[in-house]
Design a protein around this motif. Sequence first.
Motif, PDB file in Angstrom:
ATOM      1  N   GLN A 154      -7.721  61.722-100.449  1.00  0.00           N
ATOM      2  CA  GLN A 154      -6.321  62.112-100.352  1.00  0.00           C
ATOM      3  C   GLN A 154      -5.964  62.277 -98.878  1.00  0.00           C
ATOM      4  N   SER A 155      -4.742  61.946 -98.554  1.00  0.00           N
ATOM      5  CA  SER A 155      -4.231  62.109 -97.198  1.00  0.00           C
ATOM      6  C   SER A 155      -2.915  62.870 -97.291  1.00  0.00           C
ATOM      7  N   THR A 156      -2.781  63.920 -96.497  1.00  0.00           N
ATOM      8  CA  THR A 156      -1.551  64.702 -96.541  1.00  0.00           C
ATOM      9  C   THR A 156      -1.368  65.466 -95.231  1.00  0.00           C
ATOM     10  N   HIS A 157      -0.316  66.243 -95.160  1.00  0.00           N
ATOM     11  CA  HIS A 157      -0.036  67.075 -93.991  1.00  0.00           C
ATOM     12  C   HIS A 157      -0.410  68.520 -94.295  1.00  0.00           C
ATOM     13  N   HIS A 158      -0.968  69.170 -93.304  1.00  0.00           N
ATOM     14  CA  HIS A 158      -1.311  70.590 -93.376  1.00  0.00           C
ATOM     15  C   HIS A 158      -0.008  71.381 -93.281  1.00  0.00           C
ATOM     16  N   ARG A 159       0.159  72.415 -94.127  1.00  0.00           N
ATOM     17  CA  ARG A 159       1.369  73.226 -94.074  1.00  0.00           C
ATOM     18  C   ARG A 159       1.182  74.327 -93.025  1.00  0.00           C
ATOM     19  N   ARG A 160       1.603  74.005 -91.823  1.00  0.00           N
ATOM     20  CA  ARG A 160       1.566  74.960 -90.711  1.00  0.00           C
ATOM     21  C   ARG A 160       2.638  74.562 -89.710  1.00  0.00           C
TER      22      ARG A 160
ATOM     23  N   SER B 219       2.436  71.199 -87.823  1.00  0.00           N
ATOM     24  CA  SER B 219       2.771  70.028 -88.642  1.00  0.00           C
ATOM     25  C   SER B 219       4.279  69.818 -88.701  1.00  0.00           C
ATOM     26  N   PHE B 220       5.009  70.909 -88.858  1.00  0.00           N
ATOM     27  CA  PHE B 220       6.471  70.823 -88.871  1.00  0.00           C
ATOM     28  C   PHE B 220       6.973  70.240 -87.549  1.00  0.00           C
ATOM     29  N   ILE B 221       6.448  70.747 -86.446  1.00  0.00           N
ATOM     30  CA  ILE B 221       6.887  70.286 -85.122  1.00  0.00           C
ATOM     31  C   ILE B 221       6.548  68.811 -84.917  1.00  0.00           C
ATOM     32  N   GLN B 222       5.313  68.411 -85.218  1.00  0.00           N
ATOM     33  CA  GLN B 222       4.903  67.028 -84.942  1.00  0.00           C
ATOM     34  C   GLN B 222       5.436  66.027 -85.969  1.00  0.00           C
ATOM     35  N   ALA B 223       5.316  66.335 -87.256  1.00  0.00           N
ATOM     36  CA  ALA B 223       5.681  65.365 -88.286  1.00  0.00           C
ATOM     37  C   ALA B 223       7.184  65.275 -88.512  1.00  0.00           C
TER      38      ALA B 223
ATOM     39  N   HIS C 211       8.978  66.737 -96.174  1.00  0.00           N
ATOM     40  CA  HIS C 211       9.532  68.001 -96.667  1.00  0.00           C
ATOM     41  C   HIS C 211       8.451  69.059 -96.462  1.00  0.00           C
ATOM     42  N   TYR C 212       8.678  69.950 -95.527  1.00  0.00           N
ATOM     43  CA  TYR C 212       7.670  70.924 -95.134  1.00  0.00           C
ATOM     44  C   TYR C 212       7.107  71.698 -96.329  1.00  0.00           C
ATOM     45  N   GLU C 213       7.958  72.060 -97.261  1.00  0.00           N
ATOM     46  CA  GLU C 213       7.497  72.852 -98.403  1.00  0.00           C
ATOM     47  C   GLU C 213       6.511  72.085 -99.295  1.00  0.00           C
TER      48      GLU C 213
ATOM     49  N   ALA D 203      -8.095  69.610 -88.704  1.00  0.00           N
ATOM     50  CA  ALA D 203      -7.057  69.245 -89.674  1.00  0.00           C
ATOM     51  C   ALA D 203      -5.771  69.991 -89.338  1.00  0.00           C
ATOM     52  N   ARG D 204      -5.347  69.906 -88.096  1.00  0.00           N
ATOM     53  CA  ARG D 204      -4.181  70.673 -87.654  1.00  0.00           C
ATOM     54  C   ARG D 204      -2.860  70.151 -88.191  1.00  0.00           C
ATOM     55  N   VAL D 205      -2.726  68.844 -88.319  1.00  0.00           N
ATOM     56  CA  VAL D 205      -1.457  68.272 -88.769  1.00  0.00           C
ATOM     57  C   VAL D 205      -1.686  67.379 -89.988  1.00  0.00           C
ATOM     58  N   ASN D 206      -2.306  66.230 -89.793  1.00  0.00           N
ATOM     59  CA  ASN D 206      -2.627  65.314 -90.899  1.00  0.00           C
ATOM     60  C   ASN D 206      -4.116  65.422 -91.183  1.00  0.00           C
ATOM     61  N   TYR D 207      -4.494  65.227 -92.446  1.00  0.00           N
ATOM     62  CA  TYR D 207      -5.925  65.248 -92.747  1.00  0.00           C
ATOM     63  C   TYR D 207      -6.230  64.432 -93.999  1.00  0.00           C
ATOM     64  N   LEU D 208      -7.500  64.079 -94.115  1.00  0.00           N
ATOM     65  CA  LEU D 208      -8.037  63.374 -95.281  1.00  0.00           C
ATOM     66  C   LEU D 208      -9.035  64.294 -95.961  1.00  0.00           C
ATOM     67  N   LEU D 209      -9.057  64.234 -97.295  1.00  0.00           N
ATOM     68  CA  LEU D 209     -10.078  64.953 -98.053  1.00  0.00           C
ATOM     69  C   LEU D 209     -10.754  63.940 -98.975  1.00  0.00           C
TER      70      LEU D 209
END
Length: 89
Positions: free
Chosen positions: A6-12, A15-19, A36-38, A78-84
């Motif tokens: 899975q690939s997604t954005h970390h909710r922090r 992430s809001f600032i960069q993405a 969508h940050y939420e 995994a500050r902004v985007n990450y894979l699991l």
Amino acid sequence: FPVTIQSTHHRRTMSFIQAIVGAEYMLKLIPTGTHHYEKFIRPSELISWCRKAGFEPLATEGISYNPVTKQYRLCHHARVNYLLACRLG
């Protein structure tokens, strides 16, 4: 064993600032309103959901993007985007 990634954005905040602010509004790399940050997911949440679904988490890797070179690379955070990566338990 079947493996899922899975690939997604970390909710922090970062992430809001960069993405959202950076990629959508400042650099115009993707259409405004794409993220969508939420809906961003913390790694701990995704790991928990995978375990509940019968998957065994194997590894988490961060993804970073360099807007100057337009290249992505794996990184150890995994500050902004990450894979699991998980496999069926």
